[in-house]
Scaffold this motif. Structure first.
Motif, PDB file in Angstrom:
ATOM      1  N   SER A  19     -36.103  10.721  26.230  1.00  0.00           N
ATOM      2  CA  SER A  19     -37.549  10.645  26.479  1.00  0.00           C
ATOM      3  C   SER A  19     -38.252  11.946  26.103  1.00  0.00           C
ATOM      4  CB  SER A  19     -37.834  10.314  27.945  1.00  0.00           C
ATOM      5  OG  SER A  19     -37.423   9.018  28.246  1.00  0.00           O
ATOM      6  N   GLN A  20     -37.664  13.064  26.453  1.00  0.00           N
ATOM      7  CA  GLN A  20     -38.260  14.355  26.100  1.00  0.00           C
ATOM      8  C   GLN A  20     -38.332  14.516  24.588  1.00  0.00           C
ATOM      9  OE1 GLN A  20     -36.004  17.455  27.975  1.00  0.00           O
ATOM     10  NE2 GLN A  20     -37.145  17.300  29.902  1.00  0.00           N
ATOM     11  N   ALA A  21     -37.264  14.140  23.912  1.00  0.00           N
ATOM     12  CA  ALA A  21     -37.239  14.251  22.453  1.00  0.00           C
ATOM     13  C   ALA A  21     -38.296  13.354  21.818  1.00  0.00           C
ATOM     14  CB  ALA A  21     -35.853  13.899  21.918  1.00  0.00           C
ATOM     15  N   MET A  22     -38.373  12.123  22.273  1.00  0.00           N
ATOM     16  CA  MET A  22     -39.331  11.192  21.690  1.00  0.00           C
ATOM     17  C   MET A  22     -40.768  11.621  21.965  1.00  0.00           C
ATOM     18  SD  MET A  22     -37.416   7.585  22.382  1.00  0.00           S
ATOM     19  CE  MET A  22     -38.664   6.608  21.565  1.00  0.00           C
ATOM     20  N   GLU A  23     -41.031  12.126  23.156  1.00  0.00           N
ATOM     21  CA  GLU A  23     -42.380  12.583  23.465  1.00  0.00           C
ATOM     22  C   GLU A  23     -42.783  13.741  22.547  1.00  0.00           C
ATOM     23  OE1 GLU A  23     -45.229  13.634  27.238  1.00  0.00           O
ATOM     24  OE2 GLU A  23     -43.081  13.924  27.493  1.00  0.00           O
ATOM     25  N   GLU A  24     -41.879  14.690  22.349  1.00  0.00           N
ATOM     26  CA  GLU A  24     -42.186  15.822  21.480  1.00  0.00           C
ATOM     27  C   GLU A  24     -42.415  15.363  20.037  1.00  0.00           C
ATOM     28  OE1 GLU A  24     -39.619  19.579  20.229  1.00  0.00           O
ATOM     29  OE2 GLU A  24     -40.403  19.735  22.279  1.00  0.00           O
ATOM     30  N   ILE A  25     -41.581  14.467  19.553  1.00  0.00           N
ATOM     31  CA  ILE A  25     -41.739  13.949  18.196  1.00  0.00           C
ATOM     32  C   ILE A  25     -43.081  13.242  18.056  1.00  0.00           C
ATOM     33  CG2 ILE A  25     -40.877  12.205  16.572  1.00  0.00           C
ATOM     34  CD1 ILE A  25     -38.027  12.925  17.673  1.00  0.00           C
ATOM     35  N   MET A  26     -43.461  12.450  19.044  1.00  0.00           N
ATOM     36  CA  MET A  26     -44.742  11.748  18.984  1.00  0.00           C
ATOM     37  C   MET A  26     -45.912  12.725  19.020  1.00  0.00           C
ATOM     38  SD  MET A  26     -44.213   8.233  21.126  1.00  0.00           S
ATOM     39  CE  MET A  26     -43.267   8.896  22.490  1.00  0.00           C
ATOM     40  N   LEU A  27     -45.829  13.755  19.835  1.00  0.00           N
ATOM     41  CA  LEU A  27     -46.904  14.740  19.887  1.00  0.00           C
ATOM     42  C   LEU A  27     -47.059  15.448  18.543  1.00  0.00           C
ATOM     43  CD1 LEU A  27     -46.413  16.222  23.470  1.00  0.00           C
ATOM     44  CD2 LEU A  27     -48.239  14.697  22.671  1.00  0.00           C
ATOM     45  N   GLY A  70     -46.312  14.108  15.713  1.00  0.00           N
ATOM     46  CA  GLY A  70     -46.900  13.091  14.853  1.00  0.00           C
ATOM     47  C   GLY A  70     -48.398  12.979  15.046  1.00  0.00           C
ATOM     48  N   PHE A  71     -48.857  13.022  16.297  1.00  0.00           N
ATOM     49  CA  PHE A  71     -50.299  12.961  16.575  1.00  0.00           C
ATOM     50  C   PHE A  71     -51.021  14.177  15.993  1.00  0.00           C
ATOM     51  CE2 PHE A  71     -49.088  10.393  20.526  1.00  0.00           C
ATOM     52  CZ  PHE A  71     -49.284   9.181  19.879  1.00  0.00           C
ATOM     53  N   LYS A  72     -50.405  15.356  16.112  1.00  0.00           N
ATOM     54  CA  LYS A  72     -51.008  16.560  15.531  1.00  0.00           C
ATOM     55  C   LYS A  72     -51.095  16.438  14.012  1.00  0.00           C
ATOM     56  CE  LYS A  72     -49.745  19.884  19.084  1.00  0.00           C
ATOM     57  NZ  LYS A  72     -48.985  21.096  19.406  1.00  0.00           N
ATOM     58  N   LEU A  95     -54.366  15.439   9.074  1.00  0.00           N
ATOM     59  CA  LEU A  95     -54.694  14.602   7.919  1.00  0.00           C
ATOM     60  C   LEU A  95     -56.136  14.120   7.978  1.00  0.00           C
ATOM     61  CD1 LEU A  95     -51.528  12.358   7.419  1.00  0.00           C
ATOM     62  CD2 LEU A  95     -52.261  14.299   6.038  1.00  0.00           C
ATOM     63  N   GLU A  96     -56.581  13.720   9.159  1.00  0.00           N
ATOM     64  CA  GLU A  96     -57.958  13.252   9.319  1.00  0.00           C
ATOM     65  C   GLU A  96     -58.952  14.379   9.034  1.00  0.00           C
ATOM     66  OE1 GLU A  96     -59.251  10.175   9.835  1.00  0.00           O
ATOM     67  OE2 GLU A  96     -57.196   9.496   9.504  1.00  0.00           O
ATOM     68  N   LYS A  97     -58.658  15.584   9.512  1.00  0.00           N
ATOM     69  CA  LYS A  97     -59.533  16.721   9.252  1.00  0.00           C
ATOM     70  C   LYS A  97     -59.586  17.035   7.764  1.00  0.00           C
ATOM     71  CE  LYS A  97     -59.143  19.001  13.720  1.00  0.00           C
ATOM     72  NZ  LYS A  97     -58.633  20.169  14.456  1.00  0.00           N
ATOM     73  N   LYS A  98     -58.436  16.971   7.113  1.00  0.00           N
ATOM     74  CA  LYS A  98     -58.370  17.229   5.672  1.00  0.00           C
ATOM     75  C   LYS A  98     -59.160  16.172   4.912  1.00  0.00           C
ATOM     76  CE  LYS A  98     -54.975  18.149   2.053  1.00  0.00           C
ATOM     77  NZ  LYS A  98     -53.557  18.234   1.730  1.00  0.00           N
TER      78      LYS A  98
END
Length: 64
Positions: A37-45, A47-49, A54-57
Motif C-alpha cells: 500500500s505504501q509503495a502504490m500510494e507513492e507511485i500514484m502520487l 503519477g499525479f505530479k 504535463l497539464e502545465k506544460k
C-alpha cells in the motif's frame, strides 16, 4: 469506500495484471517500503505530479 476498524484510512480493492504487480513489488523492495500500500500510494502520487506537470506544460504551449 470502506474504512477498516483498525485504520482511519479508506481502503479499496483493485485488480492488476501480473507484470504491473511485479513492478510494484520491485519498487517496494528497492525503496524499502513497509508494505504494498505504501509503495502504490507513492507511485500514484508521483503519477499525479507528472500529470500536473504535463497539464502545465500543455497550458503554457497554448498561451505562446
Amino acid at each position: 469506500m470502506h474504512i477498516r476498524k483498525d485504520s482511519s484510512k479508506p481502503t479499496t480493492t483493485i485488480s492488476l495484471n501480473p507484470s504491473t504487480l511485479s513492478k510494484i513489488e520491485d519498487y517496494r523492495f528497492e525503496k524499502r517500503k513497509n508494505n504494498r500500500s505504501q509503495a502504490m500510494e507513492e507511485i500514484m502520487l508521483y503519477g499525479f505530479k507528472y500529470l500536473e506537470l504535463l497539464e502545465k506544460k500543455k497550458a503554457k504551449r497554448m498561451t505562446v
